[in-house]
Design a protein around this motif. Structure first.
Motif, PDB file in Angstrom:
ATOM      1  N   GLU A   1      58.288 -43.121  -4.622  1.00  0.00           N
ATOM      2  CA  GLU A   1      58.284 -43.123  -3.158  1.00  0.00           C
ATOM      3  C   GLU A   1      58.736 -44.509  -2.711  1.00  0.00           C
ATOM      4  OE1 GLU A   1      54.436 -42.470  -1.540  1.00  0.00           O
ATOM      5  OE2 GLU A   1      55.128 -42.349   0.538  1.00  0.00           O
ATOM      6  N   THR A   2      59.696 -44.563  -1.805  1.00  0.00           N
ATOM      7  CA  THR A   2      60.192 -45.894  -1.384  1.00  0.00           C
ATOM      8  C   THR A   2      59.746 -46.140   0.061  1.00  0.00           C
ATOM      9  OG1 THR A   2      62.197 -45.230  -0.216  1.00  0.00           O
ATOM     10  CG2 THR A   2      62.331 -45.359  -2.624  1.00  0.00           C
ATOM     11  N   LEU A   3      59.676 -47.413   0.407  1.00  0.00           N
ATOM     12  CA  LEU A   3      59.366 -47.806   1.786  1.00  0.00           C
ATOM     13  C   LEU A   3      60.348 -48.932   2.110  1.00  0.00           C
ATOM     14  CD1 LEU A   3      57.296 -47.088   3.974  1.00  0.00           C
ATOM     15  CD2 LEU A   3      55.965 -49.075   3.239  1.00  0.00           C
ATOM     16  N   GLU A   4      61.271 -48.673   3.016  1.00  0.00           N
ATOM     17  CA  GLU A   4      62.353 -49.633   3.257  1.00  0.00           C
ATOM     18  C   GLU A   4      62.362 -50.056   4.724  1.00  0.00           C
ATOM     19  OE1 GLU A   4      64.512 -46.433   0.710  1.00  0.00           O
ATOM     20  OE2 GLU A   4      66.036 -47.762   1.565  1.00  0.00           O
ATOM     21  N   PRO A   5      61.586 -51.123   5.076  1.00  0.00           N
ATOM     22  CA  PRO A   5      61.662 -51.645   6.456  1.00  0.00           C
ATOM     23  C   PRO A   5      62.985 -52.375   6.659  1.00  0.00           C
ATOM     24  CG  PRO A   5      60.255 -53.028   5.099  1.00  0.00           C
ATOM     25  CD  PRO A   5      60.696 -51.899   4.223  1.00  0.00           C
ATOM     26  N   ARG A   6      63.492 -52.307   7.885  1.00  0.00           N
ATOM     27  CA  ARG A   6      64.790 -52.968   8.157  1.00  0.00           C
ATOM     28  C   ARG A   6      64.739 -53.525   9.579  1.00  0.00           C
ATOM     29  NH1 ARG A   6      70.703 -49.999   7.744  1.00  0.00           N
ATOM     30  NH2 ARG A   6      72.021 -51.824   8.217  1.00  0.00           N
ATOM     31  N   LEU A   7      65.261 -54.764   9.748  1.00  0.00           N
ATOM     32  CA  LEU A   7      65.315 -55.388  11.075  1.00  0.00           C
ATOM     33  C   LEU A   7      66.758 -55.798  11.354  1.00  0.00           C
ATOM     34  CD1 LEU A   7      62.183 -57.751  11.064  1.00  0.00           C
ATOM     35  CD2 LEU A   7      62.501 -55.639  12.381  1.00  0.00           C
ATOM     36  N   PHE A   8      67.206 -55.513  12.573  1.00  0.00           N
ATOM     37  CA  PHE A   8      68.605 -55.818  12.899  1.00  0.00           C
ATOM     38  C   PHE A   8      68.628 -56.453  14.286  1.00  0.00           C
ATOM     39  CE2 PHE A   8      73.048 -55.640  12.742  1.00  0.00           C
ATOM     40  CZ  PHE A   8      73.571 -55.024  13.857  1.00  0.00           C
ATOM     41  N   TYR A   9      68.979 -57.747  14.359  1.00  0.00           N
ATOM     42  CA  TYR A   9      68.982 -58.446  15.658  1.00  0.00           C
ATOM     43  C   TYR A   9      70.430 -58.651  16.100  1.00  0.00           C
ATOM     44  CZ  TYR A   9      68.734 -62.067  19.142  1.00  0.00           C
ATOM     45  OH  TYR A   9      68.894 -62.772  20.309  1.00  0.00           O
ATOM     46  N   VAL A  10      70.718 -58.416  17.392  1.00  0.00           N
ATOM     47  CA  VAL A  10      72.084 -58.643  17.930  1.00  0.00           C
ATOM     48  C   VAL A  10      71.972 -59.454  19.216  1.00  0.00           C
ATOM     49  CG1 VAL A  10      74.218 -57.547  18.710  1.00  0.00           C
ATOM     50  CG2 VAL A  10      72.732 -56.336  17.087  1.00  0.00           C
ATOM     51  N   TYR A  11      72.808 -60.460  19.279  1.00  0.00           N
ATOM     52  CA  TYR A  11      72.880 -61.200  20.555  1.00  0.00           C
ATOM     53  C   TYR A  11      74.339 -61.208  21.023  1.00  0.00           C
ATOM     54  CZ  TYR A  11      73.255 -64.725  24.078  1.00  0.00           C
ATOM     55  OH  TYR A  11      73.564 -65.367  25.246  1.00  0.00           O
ATOM     56  N   ILE A  12      74.617 -60.635  22.213  1.00  0.00           N
ATOM     57  CA  ILE A  12      75.948 -60.691  22.842  1.00  0.00           C
ATOM     58  C   ILE A  12      75.708 -61.024  24.312  1.00  0.00           C
ATOM     59  CG2 ILE A  12      78.083 -59.441  23.352  1.00  0.00           C
ATOM     60  CD1 ILE A  12      77.371 -57.449  21.134  1.00  0.00           C
ATOM     61  N   PRO A  13      76.270 -62.156  24.777  1.00  0.00           N
ATOM     62  CA  PRO A  13      76.025 -62.492  26.194  1.00  0.00           C
ATOM     63  C   PRO A  13      76.571 -61.411  27.117  1.00  0.00           C
ATOM     64  CG  PRO A  13      77.735 -63.891  25.220  1.00  0.00           C
ATOM     65  CD  PRO A  13      77.168 -63.078  24.115  1.00  0.00           C
ATOM     66  N   ALA A  14      75.961 -61.316  28.307  1.00  0.00           N
ATOM     67  CA  ALA A  14      76.408 -60.286  29.267  1.00  0.00           C
ATOM     68  C   ALA A  14      77.726 -60.738  29.872  1.00  0.00           C
ATOM     69  CB  ALA A  14      75.357 -60.134  30.370  1.00  0.00           C
ATOM     70  N   LYS A  15      78.573 -59.784  30.170  1.00  0.00           N
ATOM     71  CA  LYS A  15      79.861 -60.124  30.806  1.00  0.00           C
ATOM     72  C   LYS A  15      80.284 -58.912  31.618  1.00  0.00           C
ATOM     73  CE  LYS A  15      83.857 -62.807  30.142  1.00  0.00           C
ATOM     74  NZ  LYS A  15      84.156 -64.077  29.526  1.00  0.00           N
ATOM     75  N   ASP A  16      80.637 -59.204  32.874  1.00  0.00           N
ATOM     76  CA  ASP A  16      81.069 -58.088  33.732  1.00  0.00           C
ATOM     77  C   ASP A  16      82.426 -57.589  33.256  1.00  0.00           C
ATOM     78  OD1 ASP A  16      82.838 -57.511  36.534  1.00  0.00           O
ATOM     79  OD2 ASP A  16      81.052 -56.345  36.080  1.00  0.00           O
ATOM     80  N   GLN A  17      82.519 -56.278  33.006  1.00  0.00           N
ATOM     81  CA  GLN A  17      83.788 -55.716  32.512  1.00  0.00           C
ATOM     82  C   GLN A  17      84.262 -54.599  33.444  1.00  0.00           C
ATOM     83  OE1 GLN A  17      83.048 -54.884  28.172  1.00  0.00           O
ATOM     84  NE2 GLN A  17      81.314 -56.254  28.547  1.00  0.00           N
ATOM     85  N   SER A  18      83.755 -54.660  34.726  1.00  0.00           N
ATOM     86  CA  SER A  18      84.109 -53.519  35.589  1.00  0.00           C
ATOM     87  C   SER A  18      85.587 -53.552  35.956  1.00  0.00           C
ATOM     88  CB  SER A  18      83.247 -53.579  36.865  1.00  0.00           C
ATOM     89  OG  SER A  18      83.353 -54.895  37.394  1.00  0.00           O
ATOM     90  N   LYS A  19      86.221 -54.732  35.878  1.00  0.00           N
ATOM     91  CA  LYS A  19      87.656 -54.767  36.256  1.00  0.00           C
ATOM     92  C   LYS A  19      88.521 -54.369  35.069  1.00  0.00           C
ATOM     93  CE  LYS A  19      87.331 -58.678  39.387  1.00  0.00           C
ATOM     94  NZ  LYS A  19      86.005 -58.774  38.788  1.00  0.00           N
ATOM     95  N   ILE A  20      87.880 -54.284  33.895  1.00  0.00           N
ATOM     96  CA  ILE A  20      88.685 -53.924  32.714  1.00  0.00           C
ATOM     97  C   ILE A  20      88.786 -52.405  32.644  1.00  0.00           C
ATOM     98  CG2 ILE A  20      88.752 -53.993  30.180  1.00  0.00           C
ATOM     99  CD1 ILE A  20      87.248 -56.599  30.257  1.00  0.00           C
ATOM    100  N   PRO A  21      90.008 -51.874  32.545  1.00  0.00           N
ATOM    101  CA  PRO A  21      90.120 -50.402  32.463  1.00  0.00           C
ATOM    102  C   PRO A  21      89.479 -49.896  31.173  1.00  0.00           C
ATOM    103  CG  PRO A  21      92.215 -51.461  31.913  1.00  0.00           C
ATOM    104  CD  PRO A  21      91.312 -52.561  32.375  1.00  0.00           C
ATOM    105  N   ASN A  22      89.203 -48.609  31.137  1.00  0.00           N
ATOM    106  CA  ASN A  22      88.631 -48.037  29.909  1.00  0.00           C
ATOM    107  C   ASN A  22      89.699 -47.185  29.235  1.00  0.00           C
ATOM    108  OD1 ASN A  22      87.391 -46.717  27.899  1.00  0.00           O
ATOM    109  ND2 ASN A  22      85.724 -45.861  29.110  1.00  0.00           N
TER     110      ASN A  22
END
Lengths: 166, 743, 158
Positions: free
Chosen positions: B472-493
């Motif tokens: 039986e295995t027990l595999e905890p995992r932590l994943f941290y992400v940091y990306i500053p906020a940036k307004d992208q409403s003028k960028i088309p999709n």
């Protein structure tokens, strides 16, 4: 509660070889097998089968994307991604029977309005599937029957102290 | 007396030696031998038994009579008189009955040199004359043949000449009539069919499909032009629309492979326009690592599939891709690079087409992915993309993306890992003026640093469960992400969409696919995986996963590019439980909880019991709080239950069924009911399928029924419309019963 | 060979006696009869001669064997049986009792074999033997014409 770090205590199962060569062929699974095996520091990864105690070769690999749900409006909103691969292990020159077969499935939520985005999301899922398949295959290597007598090739390669403790 | 000749011992067995025994013999030494009375001739792998026999030694020719039986490995030919040249394997025999290869179920590997048993298709029958036209080649005159066991006359292929060639494994019948239970059901001047069951047969198998899309008779004709090039021509007679010709050409060469499929209907009776469809793919390797190819799908008009396709075809052909690409990939010690140039556009089949639904065309796109291992556990990755986006109505322009990043394997053990990663995403847009306004195009750039750290540990212990040993295995995992906020409403999709919230997405930096939207992030994802692994084989039997994401700052980016604030600081609790519990039982279930609305967002549960081929029951329940339930603008709750069954109901009889029911609309979506009968050398299938789609904003409710009746003659091919592809889709675990040994 | 007929017949044996009146000679013990290339071994042989000088011979013994060279070819004909009757006029030899005749590499086995040394015609039958015995012929593949003539079976120096 009896848990111990993998490979640290209890009857942890070492790999039945110290050196391996992954014959990738044209498969996509090959490179991922190679990369995942490389994370095991006790393992020597070779670039040619001659000296390797174990040779892993990806025999077959196929992936299928099948419609799994058509919603009441008659539009596909879910695909099933199913992947199967079979890998042959040759230990000390003796192929281990039977070949290992692994199959992994993921569901892809889908909408026709995001065709380009879903194309990339599907690629993300396929990578996740292949990584999962590689990890399961490598875990099963530790359970392969030991070859009757270790192949000659292994004698020359076994560093003095690398005898894994039973 | 030493010089007296010793007793005369038979010469040692040798290749080509002929051994004749009989009651009486006379003849002239080394010339002719006449034997009579239970004559048995054995020569290498050929045995001939007859009442009388004349053996002409010089020509190695035998004549045998009143009744003979010639056996060679698995092939047995009996008849009245025989005239046979043993060396050249030529000659003829009268009133033959033959058994080409007896299917032995446990075909041991390494059996006789060429034994039909390995391929399992054994043809037998009789005729007025058989001509031996070379090793492994027979020509039967006025013969009837089938692949059933002796005494089973359920069907026969009768023909004036039948050539069986076991080197090319092709049988060719001329002036052939197919009789089933004595009733002639098909006449064809010429057919060829595989003798080892491998290749498609050229048999003119009329398939017919009825239902709301009109009645359609197809007469496919398979033509094996060359070992690696074949074609299937299928005239379709459609009462509503007129006759359509479909052609498929497939080629497979060492360096390249591909196929071209087309359907052409001149002057459709209903629309009196030309209707056509093209699907072509090609893939070619020019040099090691350098490949190119194309994929071309195009139909004449938007309603093509509603007129000529069934429900699945209509559902899966909303956007038809047309793409040509060149790809180069190479690797070196510790690194690799792959670059691709492609042009891609889609044909959207919607009437009327909603602008947002029509994907952008990439005319062209260049992508690059490079990896390079660096010293001290570092590894460098670069993703690049340069695309010119075109669209009939929406904003168009060029986009350049470069996303270099470095990952550091701080800790890399099989019990644990810590991998910090830092990268910068630089994106530059050169947008064209939109529509009629005269302002010149604009340029937007966006540079975002992306920092993430993936870490995990792996614990194990031995347990017993249901009487067998597991790890039986027990595999905890932590994943941290940091990306500053940036307004992208003028960028088309151009190509971004929100990914489905699942475990693959839980551990990726950006919850949007494509490059136009990068979500602001200051989040920590925590998950734990526990697996039950069988101790003798190492196969994973059960996997439980639980994961959740925590936001240190409750801000995020929406698909429109603007910043949104989250109600609370955690989003989406995700769980999954499943695995191949045993050989027969399979379980798949996932659960997703939405913190913002503190409601269950989605869950599904699938159980499948498939103990043996031909026996499968699969039950699946899907719940979705807010799913696409109609066309792309129609969202709402989804509750759907699907049941798929294939089960033997009597000896050699199987029932197949599928029920797909929308609980929310309280309406059935798909009924499928059918019965299959396998009688060893033939299989019959009768399936009725009824799909109903409910009204959507752009299409009215409709139901379509399909009736399939198919007669499959083992080794010869199918006759009538084959429901097997529909059954495979509808019933998970479905297996073709003609492959199962009829017990 | 046909030429053997004109050759003198030498007979040697442990004992021999001649019945002048009936013109029958009986030889017993290690009988060896040689006429040109024909050579015959037996335990007992009786040779009788009629007025015109035609001889018939009957050889019996635990195992009677004979060898004779074929005409023009470098082949030998060999035979063995419990009893051999040979008539110089008809040139027919009748071998009875697990009889075997070998010509080149081909071998014929049966209970009764009648063989005409001149025309090489033979007839093999199970004869009156009780167990309905079978007759057998083993025929070697004829050498491909491009290969040298069959190697002379060793061990039988002329």
């Amino acid at each position: 509660c009896g848990f111990h770090l993998k490979g640290m205590g209890g009857s942890s199962r070492p790999l039945p070889f110290n050196s391996v060569y992954v014959e990738e062929g044209s498969s996509k699974l090959g490179p991922i097998l190679h990369e995942t095996l490389a994370r095991n520091e006790k393992l020597v990864l070779l670039s040619a089968p001659k000296q390797a105690e174990a040779v892993l070769s990806v025999l077959s690999e196929n992936q299928a994307r099948e419609v799994s749900t058509i919603n009441s409006g008659g539009k596909v909103n879910e695909y099933l991604l199913s992947y199967t691969a079979s890998v042959r292990t040759v230990l000390g020159g003796v192929p281990v029977e039977p070949d290992m077969v692994i199959s992994v499935r993921r569901y892809l939520n889908y909408s026709d309005s995001d065709v380009l985005g879903k194309e990339q999301e599907e690629a993300l899922l396929w990578n996740d599937i292949r990584r999962d398949a590689a990890e399961q295959l490598i875990r099963r290597l530790a359970y392969l029957p030991r070859p009757a007598q270790p192949g000659k090739a292994s004698q020359s390669l076994k560093p003095a102290n690398a005898q894994p403790k039973p | 007396d030493d010089n007296a000749p010793q007793t005369l011992t038979p010469p040692p067995a040798a290749q080509g030696q002929t051994h004749v025994t009989a009651d009486h013999m006379d003849g002239q030494m080394q010339d002719k031998l006449k034997a009579s009375g239970d004559v048995v001739v054995i020569r290498d792998n050929q045995t001939l038994e007859a009442d009388w026999l004349d053996y002409y030694q010089q020509q190695n020719r035998v004549k045998a009579g009143n009744h003979f039986r010639l056996t060679r490995e698995k092939d047995v030919v009996t008849g009245t008189t025989l005239d046979y040249w043993m060396d050249e394997h030529t000659g003829s025999a009268q009133q033959p009955s033959f058994q080409m290869g007896t299917p032995d179920t446990n075909n041991k590997p390494g059996g006789a040199k060429r034994s039909l048993a390995q391929s399992g298709i054994a043809f037998r029958g009789d005729g007025s004359e058989v001509q031996f036209t070379g090793p492994d080649q027979y020509r039967l005159i006025n013969s009837r043949v089938n692949s059933c066991v002796v005494g089973d006359d359920s069907w026969y292929l009768k023909s004036s000449t039948l050539d069986l060639n076991y080197t090319t494994n092709i049988g060719i019948a001329r002036n052939a009539r197919l009789e089933f239970q004595g009733v002639p059901i098909l006449y064809t001047p010429w057919i060829d069919f595989p003798l080892d069951g491998s290749r498609k047969s050229g048999l003119l198998t009329p398939t017919f499909r009825s239902g709301t899309t009109g009645f359609d008779i197809a007469l496919p004709y398979y033509w094996n032009i060359a070992p690696n090039f074949d074609a299937t021509l299928t005239p379709h007679i459609n009462l509503k629309h007129g006759t359509m010709l479909a052609g498929e050409f497939r080629y497979l060469e060492p360096g390249y492979e591909g196929s071209i499929y087309t359907e052409q209907l001149r002057n459709d009776k209903l629309t009196n326009t030309n209707r056509y469809a093209w699907y072509a793919t090609h893939k070619q390797t020019v040099l090691p690592g350098l490949t190119f190819g194309y994929e071309y799908n195009y139909v004449s008009d938007v309603d093509y599939f509603s007129d000529f396709g069934d429900r699945t075809l209509q559902a899966t052909n909303v956007n038809l891709k047309r793409e040509a690409w060149v790809k180069y990939s190479t690797g070196w010690q510790g690194g690799n690079v792959e670059t691709m140039l492609r042009a891609q556009r889609y044909q959207t089949l919607e009437d009327p087409v909603i602008a947002a639904d029509q994907p952008y065309a990439r005319l062209p796109q260049i992508t690059l992915v490079a990896n390079q291992k660096l010293p001290a556990g570092l590894s460098f990755n670069l993703q690049g993309d340069m695309t010119r986006f075109a669209h009939p109505t929406l904003q168009t322009g060029d986009r350049f993306v470069a996303y270099p990043s470095v990952t550091w394997s701080l800790l890399e053990r099989n019990w644990g890992f810590i991998r910090p990663k830092f990268g910068v995403n630089y994106t530059k847009y050169d947008l064209n003026p939109l529509g009629s306004n005269t302002t010149p195009g604009s340029t937007i750039t966006r540079t975002l640093p992306i920092f993430s750290t993936d870490s995990g540990l792996s614990f194990e212990r031995e347990t017993r469960f249901h009487g067998s040993d597991y790890v039986e295995t027990l595999e905890p995992r932590l994943f941290y992400v940091y990306i500053p906020a940036k307004d992208q409403s003028k960028i088309p999709n151009f190509d971004s969409s929100e990914n489905d919230f699942n475990f693959a997405q839980l551990f990726s930096e950006n919850r949007f696919s494509g490059w136009d939207r990068i979500n602001a992030a200051n989040q920590l994802t925590a998950a734990v995986t526990s697996r039950l692994i069988s101790s003798e084989s190492g196969i994973e039997r059960l996997r439980v996963m639980l994961g959740q994401r925590y936001y240190f700052k409750n801000e995020d980016t929406s698909l429109y590019g603007d910043q949104i604030t989250l109600q609370n600081n955690s989003k989406g609790l995700l769980g999954s439980l499943g695995g191949d519990l045993t050989k027969a039982w399979r379980l798949d279930s996932t659960y997703e909880y939405n913190q913002d609305l503190s409601k269950t967002q989605r869950y599904n549960l699938q159980v499948r019991y498939n103990p043996a081929p031909g026996k499968t029951v699969s039950l699946r329940y899907r719940y979705g709080r807010y799913e696409q339930i109609g066309d792309t603008t129609q969202y709402g709750p989804l509750r759907q239950i699907d049941l798929g069954v294939q089960w033997p109901i009597a000896r050699q009889w199987y029932a197949v069924g599928r029920e797909s029911y929308s609980l929310i609309d309280n309406k059935p979506l798909e009924h499928l009911l059918g019965v299959e009968y396998n009688d060893g050398c033939w299989t019959a299938r009768f399936v009725v399928k009824r799909d109903s789609t409910l009204a959507t904003t752009i299409s009215s409710a409709s139901t379509s029924t399909g009736v399939f009746f198919q007669l499959e003659l083992r080794g010869l091919g199918g006759l009538g419309s084959s429901p097997t592809s529909d059954l495979k889709l509808a019933i998970p675990g479905y297996s073709n019963i003609s492959d199962i040994q009829s017990n | 060979e046909k030429a053997d007929r004109d050759k003198p017949i030498e007979i040697s044996a442990d004992r021999g006696n001649l019945d002048q009146l009936k013109g029958v000679t009986v030889w017993q013990g290690n009988v060896i009869i040689i006429q040109g290339t024909l050579k015959l071994n037996a335990d007992r042989a009786t040779v009788s001669q009629d007025k015109q000088g035609n001889q018939t011979m009957q050889a019996t013994g635990r195992q009677v064997t004979f060898r004779q060279k074929m005409d023009g070819k470098n082949d030998w004909i060999e035979g063995q049986a419990n009893q051999l009757d040979y008539n110089t006029v008809t040139h027919v030899a009748v071998l009875t009792g697990n009889a075997r005749v070998k010509r080149g590499n081909d071998l014929v086995i049966g209970n009764v074999i009648t063989y005409n040394t001149e025309t090489e015609m033979y007839e093999v039958s199970s004869g009156a033997s009780s167990n309905g015995g079978r007759v057998t012929a083993i025929i070697q593949p004829k050498p491909r014409d491009n290969s040298p003539a069959a190697k002379k079976p060793d061990g039988n120096a002329p």
